[in-house]
Design a protein around this motif. Structure first.
Motif, mmCIF file in Angstrom:
data_model
loop_
_atom_site.group_PDB
_atom_site.id
_atom_site.type_symbol
_atom_site.label_atom_id
_atom_site.label_comp_id
_atom_site.label_asym_id
_atom_site.label_seq_id
_atom_site.Cartn_x
_atom_site.Cartn_y
_atom_site.Cartn_z
ATOM 1 N N MET A 195 85.197 96.918 43.636
ATOM 2 C CA MET A 195 84.528 95.826 44.320
ATOM 3 C C MET A 195 84.234 94.743 43.295
ATOM 4 S SD MET A 195 81.327 96.030 46.880
ATOM 5 C CE MET A 195 79.936 96.070 45.818
ATOM 6 N N HIS A 196 84.692 93.548 43.576
ATOM 7 C CA HIS A 196 84.533 92.434 42.653
ATOM 8 C C HIS A 196 83.933 91.257 43.413
ATOM 9 C CE1 HIS A 196 85.905 88.991 40.217
ATOM 10 N NE2 HIS A 196 85.564 89.820 39.231
ATOM 11 N N ILE A 197 82.624 91.075 43.290
ATOM 12 C CA ILE A 197 81.929 89.987 43.978
ATOM 13 C C ILE A 197 81.593 88.908 42.966
ATOM 14 C CG2 ILE A 197 79.855 89.323 45.231
ATOM 15 C CD1 ILE A 197 79.852 92.046 46.505
ATOM 16 N N THR A 198 81.994 87.678 43.255
ATOM 17 C CA THR A 198 81.699 86.556 42.374
ATOM 18 C C THR A 198 80.603 85.693 42.985
ATOM 19 O OG1 THR A 198 83.455 85.275 43.404
ATOM 20 C CG2 THR A 198 84.043 86.531 41.444
ATOM 21 N N ALA A 199 80.220 84.655 42.262
ATOM 22 C CA ALA A 199 79.103 83.812 42.702
ATOM 23 C C ALA A 199 79.413 83.098 44.017
ATOM 24 C CB ALA A 199 78.746 82.804 41.622
ATOM 25 N N HIS A 200 80.656 82.686 44.217
ATOM 26 C CA HIS A 200 80.955 81.957 45.450
ATOM 27 C C HIS A 200 80.969 82.869 46.677
ATOM 28 C CE1 HIS A 200 84.965 83.170 44.052
ATOM 29 N NE2 HIS A 200 85.273 83.242 45.328
ATOM 30 N N ASP A 201 80.985 84.176 46.479
ATOM 31 C CA ASP A 201 80.870 85.107 47.605
ATOM 32 C C ASP A 201 79.464 85.117 48.183
ATOM 33 O OD1 ASP A 201 83.524 85.815 47.430
ATOM 34 O OD2 ASP A 201 83.120 87.535 46.136
ATOM 35 N N LEU A 202 78.480 84.672 47.407
ATOM 36 C CA LEU A 202 77.107 84.619 47.908
ATOM 37 C C LEU A 202 76.959 83.613 49.044
ATOM 38 C CD1 LEU A 202 75.065 84.850 44.622
ATOM 39 C CD2 LEU A 202 75.498 86.646 46.281
ATOM 40 N N VAL A 203 77.884 82.664 49.123
ATOM 41 C CA VAL A 203 77.863 81.694 50.218
ATOM 42 C C VAL A 203 78.045 82.408 51.549
ATOM 43 C CG1 VAL A 203 79.092 79.697 51.191
ATOM 44 C CG2 VAL A 203 78.689 79.843 48.737
ATOM 45 N N PHE A 204 78.722 83.518 51.548
ATOM 46 C CA PHE A 204 78.927 84.308 52.757
ATOM 47 C C PHE A 204 77.930 85.460 52.856
ATOM 48 C CE2 PHE A 204 81.270 87.501 55.304
ATOM 49 C CZ PHE A 204 81.424 86.748 56.443
ATOM 50 N N LEU A 205 77.554 86.026 51.724
ATOM 51 C CA LEU A 205 76.701 87.204 51.706
ATOM 52 C C LEU A 205 75.270 86.893 52.143
ATOM 53 C CD1 LEU A 205 76.767 90.226 50.864
ATOM 54 C CD2 LEU A 205 75.918 89.489 48.653
ATOM 55 N N ILE A 206 74.704 85.831 51.642
ATOM 56 C CA ILE A 206 73.312 85.484 51.958
ATOM 57 C C ILE A 206 73.128 85.123 53.436
ATOM 58 C CG2 ILE A 206 71.470 83.830 51.472
ATOM 59 C CD1 ILE A 206 72.388 83.919 48.539
ATOM 60 N N PRO A 207 73.978 84.289 54.036
ATOM 61 C CA PRO A 207 73.802 84.022 55.474
ATOM 62 C C PRO A 207 73.967 85.252 56.356
ATOM 63 C CG PRO A 207 75.151 82.321 54.515
ATOM 64 C CD PRO A 207 74.987 83.378 53.475
ATOM 65 N N MET A 208 74.857 86.163 55.982
ATOM 66 C CA MET A 208 75.023 87.380 56.778
ATOM 67 C C MET A 208 73.777 88.259 56.694
ATOM 68 S SD MET A 208 77.803 87.545 58.504
ATOM 69 C CE MET A 208 78.138 89.263 58.776
ATOM 70 N N ALA A 209 73.154 88.316 55.517
ATOM 71 C CA ALA A 209 71.903 89.069 55.395
ATOM 72 C C ALA A 209 70.808 88.404 56.215
ATOM 73 C CB ALA A 209 71.502 89.173 53.933
ATOM 74 N N LEU A 210 70.792 87.079 56.228
ATOM 75 C CA LEU A 210 69.804 86.345 57.018
ATOM 76 C C LEU A 210 70.010 86.582 58.511
ATOM 77 C CD1 LEU A 210 67.432 84.370 56.904
ATOM 78 C CD2 LEU A 210 69.085 82.521 57.012
ATOM 79 N N VAL A 211 71.240 86.635 58.948
ATOM 80 C CA VAL A 211 71.532 86.929 60.354
ATOM 81 C C VAL A 211 71.031 88.335 60.709
ATOM 82 C CG1 VAL A 211 73.422 87.414 61.973
ATOM 83 C CG2 VAL A 211 73.442 85.339 60.613
ATOM 84 N N GLY A 212 71.215 89.277 59.797
ATOM 85 C CA GLY A 212 70.710 90.628 60.039
ATOM 86 C C GLY A 212 69.199 90.659 60.154
ATOM 87 N N VAL A 213 68.511 89.879 59.304
ATOM 88 C CA VAL A 213 67.046 89.808 59.368
ATOM 89 C C VAL A 213 66.602 89.223 60.700
ATOM 90 C CG1 VAL A 213 65.026 88.660 58.396
ATOM 91 C CG2 VAL A 213 66.690 89.698 56.889
ATOM 92 N N ILE A 214 67.263 88.160 61.134
ATOM 93 C CA ILE A 214 66.887 87.514 62.395
ATOM 94 C C ILE A 214 67.181 88.425 63.582
ATOM 95 C CG2 ILE A 214 67.438 85.580 63.934
ATOM 96 C CD1 ILE A 214 67.865 83.897 61.374
ATOM 97 N N ALA A 215 68.338 89.068 63.557
ATOM 98 C CA ALA A 215 68.717 89.930 64.681
ATOM 99 C C ALA A 215 67.799 91.141 64.795
ATOM 100 C CB ALA A 215 70.168 90.379 64.530
ATOM 101 N N MET A 216 67.546 91.793 63.686
ATOM 102 C CA MET A 216 66.684 92.976 63.732
ATOM 103 C C MET A 216 65.211 92.596 63.832
ATOM 104 S SD MET A 216 68.551 95.698 63.729
ATOM 105 C CE MET A 216 67.562 97.046 63.130
ATOM 106 N N GLY A 217 64.853 91.405 63.383
ATOM 107 C CA GLY A 217 63.474 90.956 63.495
ATOM 108 C C GLY A 217 63.091 90.558 64.901
#
Length: 59
Positions: free
Chosen positions: A1-23
């Protein structure tokens, strides 16, 4: 698994969607609400990592 800094552009919003959906699950206990949001963030981040790892195979 090789995650670079520009992958955070996708990773952070998906985590936020999970917080909103489960919240949005109606619970009365504060501890349970925080647990649901935490689990949602973890699930969202996991889905984002799975998508990021699957994209090179699809292209």
């Amino acid at each position: 698994m090789h995650i670079t800094a520009h992958d955070l552009v996708f990773l952070i919003p998906m985590a936020l969607v999970g917080v909103i959906a489960m919240g949005s699950i109606p619970v009365t206990a504060k501890y349970l609400r925080i647990s649901c949001r935490t689990i949602g963030a973890l699930i969202g981040a996991l889905v984002a990592v799975l998508v990021l790892e699957a994209l090179p195979m699809l292209i």
